[in-house]
Scaffold this motif. Structure first.
Motif, mmCIF file in Angstrom:
data_model
loop_
_atom_site.group_PDB
_atom_site.id
_atom_site.type_symbol
_atom_site.label_atom_id
_atom_site.label_comp_id
_atom_site.label_asym_id
_atom_site.label_seq_id
_atom_site.Cartn_x
_atom_site.Cartn_y
_atom_site.Cartn_z
ATOM 1 N N ALA A 1 -49.129 19.137 52.487
ATOM 2 C CA ALA A 1 -50.240 20.059 52.224
ATOM 3 C C ALA A 1 -51.249 20.036 53.376
ATOM 4 O O ALA A 1 -51.763 21.084 53.788
ATOM 5 N N LEU A 2 -51.523 18.850 53.910
ATOM 6 C CA LEU A 2 -52.439 18.749 55.048
ATOM 7 C C LEU A 2 -51.871 19.443 56.282
ATOM 8 O O LEU A 2 -52.599 20.103 57.036
ATOM 9 N N THR A 3 -50.559 19.292 56.485
ATOM 10 C CA THR A 3 -49.909 19.934 57.634
ATOM 11 C C THR A 3 -50.033 21.449 57.548
ATOM 12 O O THR A 3 -50.367 22.124 58.533
ATOM 13 N N VAL A 4 -49.767 21.989 56.371
ATOM 14 C CA VAL A 4 -49.841 23.446 56.185
ATOM 15 C C VAL A 4 -51.285 23.924 56.298
ATOM 16 O O VAL A 4 -51.569 24.947 56.932
ATOM 17 N N TRP A 5 -52.200 23.180 55.696
ATOM 18 C CA TRP A 5 -53.603 23.617 55.668
ATOM 19 C C TRP A 5 -54.213 23.624 57.076
ATOM 20 O O TRP A 5 -54.892 24.564 57.464
ATOM 21 N N PHE A 6 -53.971 22.544 57.829
ATOM 22 C CA PHE A 6 -54.569 22.419 59.154
ATOM 23 C C PHE A 6 -53.653 22.917 60.273
ATOM 24 O O PHE A 6 -54.065 22.916 61.439
ATOM 25 N N HIS A 7 -52.428 23.314 59.940
ATOM 26 C CA HIS A 7 -51.457 23.768 60.942
ATOM 27 C C HIS A 7 -51.315 22.721 62.051
ATOM 28 O O HIS A 7 -51.380 23.030 63.243
ATOM 29 N N ASP A 8 -51.090 21.479 61.643
ATOM 30 C CA ASP A 8 -51.046 20.370 62.599
ATOM 31 C C ASP A 8 -49.860 19.467 62.280
ATOM 32 O O ASP A 8 -49.795 18.869 61.202
ATOM 33 N N GLU A 9 -48.928 19.358 63.226
ATOM 34 C CA GLU A 9 -47.714 18.563 63.020
ATOM 35 C C GLU A 9 -47.984 17.063 62.948
ATOM 36 O O GLU A 9 -47.129 16.286 62.501
ATOM 37 N N ARG A 10 -49.164 16.626 63.396
ATOM 38 C CA ARG A 10 -49.447 15.191 63.423
ATOM 39 C C ARG A 10 -49.363 14.554 62.038
ATOM 40 O O ARG A 10 -48.991 13.391 61.912
ATOM 41 N N PHE A 11 -49.702 15.306 61.010
ATOM 42 C CA PHE A 11 -49.635 14.738 59.660
ATOM 43 C C PHE A 11 -48.196 14.403 59.273
ATOM 44 O O PHE A 11 -47.952 13.437 58.543
ATOM 45 N N ILE A 12 -47.242 15.216 59.749
ATOM 46 C CA ILE A 12 -45.837 14.940 59.466
ATOM 47 C C ILE A 12 -45.387 13.657 60.162
ATOM 48 O O ILE A 12 -44.653 12.842 59.604
ATOM 49 N N VAL A 13 -45.835 13.470 61.404
ATOM 50 C CA VAL A 13 -45.433 12.281 62.155
ATOM 51 C C VAL A 13 -46.130 11.032 61.617
ATOM 52 O O VAL A 13 -45.579 9.933 61.657
ATOM 53 N N MET A 14 -47.352 11.185 61.099
ATOM 54 C CA MET A 14 -48.095 10.045 60.562
ATOM 55 C C MET A 14 -47.509 9.536 59.251
ATOM 56 O O MET A 14 -47.576 8.336 58.951
ATOM 57 N N LYS A 15 -46.921 10.437 58.462
ATOM 58 C CA LYS A 15 -46.465 10.078 57.124
ATOM 59 C C LYS A 15 -45.485 8.908 57.104
ATOM 60 O O LYS A 15 -45.675 7.967 56.310
ATOM 61 N N PRO A 16 -44.428 8.885 57.944
ATOM 62 C CA PRO A 16 -43.507 7.750 57.882
ATOM 63 C C PRO A 16 -44.181 6.410 58.168
ATOM 64 O O PRO A 16 -43.828 5.392 57.560
ATOM 65 N N THR A 17 -45.157 6.400 59.087
ATOM 66 C CA THR A 17 -45.855 5.147 59.385
ATOM 67 C C THR A 17 -46.523 4.598 58.129
ATOM 68 O O THR A 17 -46.454 3.394 57.846
ATOM 69 N N ILE A 18 -47.157 5.469 57.372
ATOM 70 C CA ILE A 18 -47.847 5.029 56.148
ATOM 71 C C ILE A 18 -46.847 4.581 55.091
ATOM 72 O O ILE A 18 -47.049 3.560 54.411
ATOM 73 N N ILE A 19 -45.735 5.307 54.962
ATOM 74 C CA ILE A 19 -44.709 4.910 53.996
ATOM 75 C C ILE A 19 -44.125 3.554 54.368
ATOM 76 O O ILE A 19 -44.014 2.654 53.523
ATOM 77 N N TYR A 20 -43.762 3.384 55.645
ATOM 78 C CA TYR A 20 -43.174 2.112 56.076
ATOM 79 C C TYR A 20 -44.171 0.963 55.909
ATOM 80 O O TYR A 20 -43.790 -0.134 55.480
ATOM 81 N N ALA A 21 -45.430 1.214 56.252
ATOM 82 C CA ALA A 21 -46.445 0.166 56.124
ATOM 83 C C ALA A 21 -46.648 -0.220 54.662
ATOM 84 O O ALA A 21 -46.800 -1.406 54.337
ATOM 85 N N ALA A 22 -46.627 0.777 53.776
ATOM 86 C CA ALA A 22 -46.813 0.497 52.349
ATOM 87 C C ALA A 22 -45.656 -0.330 51.806
ATOM 88 O O ALA A 22 -45.861 -1.318 51.072
ATOM 89 N N PHE A 23 -44.433 0.047 52.165
ATOM 90 C CA PHE A 23 -43.267 -0.715 51.706
ATOM 91 C C PHE A 23 -43.279 -2.133 52.282
ATOM 92 O O PHE A 23 -42.969 -3.099 51.585
ATOM 93 N N ALA A 24 -43.626 -2.252 53.566
ATOM 94 C CA ALA A 24 -43.662 -3.576 54.191
ATOM 95 C C ALA A 24 -44.695 -4.468 53.529
ATOM 96 O O ALA A 24 -44.426 -5.645 53.227
ATOM 97 N N ALA A 25 -45.885 -3.927 53.271
ATOM 98 C CA ALA A 25 -46.940 -4.713 52.630
ATOM 99 C C ALA A 25 -46.531 -5.126 51.224
ATOM 100 O O ALA A 25 -46.761 -6.272 50.797
ATOM 101 N N LEU A 26 -45.900 -4.206 50.493
ATOM 102 C CA LEU A 26 -45.491 -4.491 49.122
ATOM 103 C C LEU A 26 -44.399 -5.560 49.090
ATOM 104 O O LEU A 26 -44.473 -6.523 48.308
ATOM 105 N N LEU A 27 -43.398 -5.394 49.931
ATOM 106 C CA LEU A 27 -42.265 -6.325 49.921
ATOM 107 C C LEU A 27 -42.646 -7.702 50.456
ATOM 108 O O LEU A 27 -42.303 -8.735 49.857
#
Length: 223
Positions: free
Chosen positions: A99-125
């Motif tokens: 939604a942020l990518t579409v709203w702001f027309h900025d690809e950076r949100f797509i590239v940022m998403k995996p970092t947050i997912i990986y960090a969340a899984f790493a912290a949890l595990l």
């Protein structure tokens, strides 16, 4: 619990019936399908821009990605009877950052998403591992039947380290794209094919851990 037995014609010895299908192909499609939809949509609709820009392909790919993740969650609930915690987390982040990518027309949100997912899984595990709680078991909802608690703890630690490494690598690529030293196209290719292949290979390296911690014993007892 042992598998049901079938009787051989003319013989007294029963043999195990074939085990029920584990929906392995469906799990793979649910996990990998939405990302593949994004990749194909972007490739067929983008103008080939190399750095962060408001490209038509990226926006269309993001919308397709968001729709595909919703379909994947619905199919998972319908065919498997559940939506795993990992799929829930991925779906929420895909929809949020999409939604942020579409709203702001900025690809950076797509590239940022995996970092947050990986960090969340790493912290949890890794956090669970430090507290002697095998969080991978809960994330997968005991998908690997027979693995001992010690095995789950070891797997949680190993996958936590793996996700942490992926998060660091993705952040480095984000910085490279930000400074124009790497293209969005290259990042996307690495994300879809490179990370997927690397994850598969890493999963293979964890088979000895599972075999040493109950998986083989369970299979033998079923026979």
């Amino acid at each position: 619990m042992s598998e049901p037995l079938e009787q051989l014609p003319g013989g007294p010895e029963p043999i195990p019936a074939p085990p029920p299908a584990r929906h392995g192909w469906l799990n793979f499609a649910i996990d990998f399908g939405p990302l593949l939809v994004f990749f194909l949509t972007y490739k067929f609709t983008s103008g080939g821009e190399g750095s962060f820009a408001a490209t038509t392909g990226a926006i269309k790919g993001t919308v397709a990605f968001m729709a595909a993740i919703v379909v994947a969650m619905i199919v998972s609930k319908w065919k498997l009877g559940k939506i795993s915690p990992m799929l829930w987390m991925s779906g929420i982040l895909v929809l949020g950052f999409g939604a942020l990518t579409v709203w702001f027309h900025d690809e950076r949100f797509i590239v940022m998403k995996p970092t947050i997912i990986y960090a969340a899984f790493a912290a949890l595990l890794l956090g669970g591992w430090l507290m002697k709680r095998p969080m991978l078991k809960y994330l997968l909802q005991s998908a690997l039947e027979g693995v001992t608690e010690t095995g789950w703890l070891t797997l949680s630690r190993n996958w936590g380290i793996f996700f942490a490494a992926l998060g660091i690598a993705n952040h480095i690529m984000y910085e490279l794209i930000e400074t124009g030293r790497m293209s969005f196209d290259l990042w996307l290719t690495i994300k879809v094919w490179g990370v997927t292949a690397l994850s598969f290979l890493f999963a293979l390296t964890q088979l000895p851990v599972m075999m040493r911690n109950g998986l083989a014993a369970t299979e033998e007892s079923d026979g």
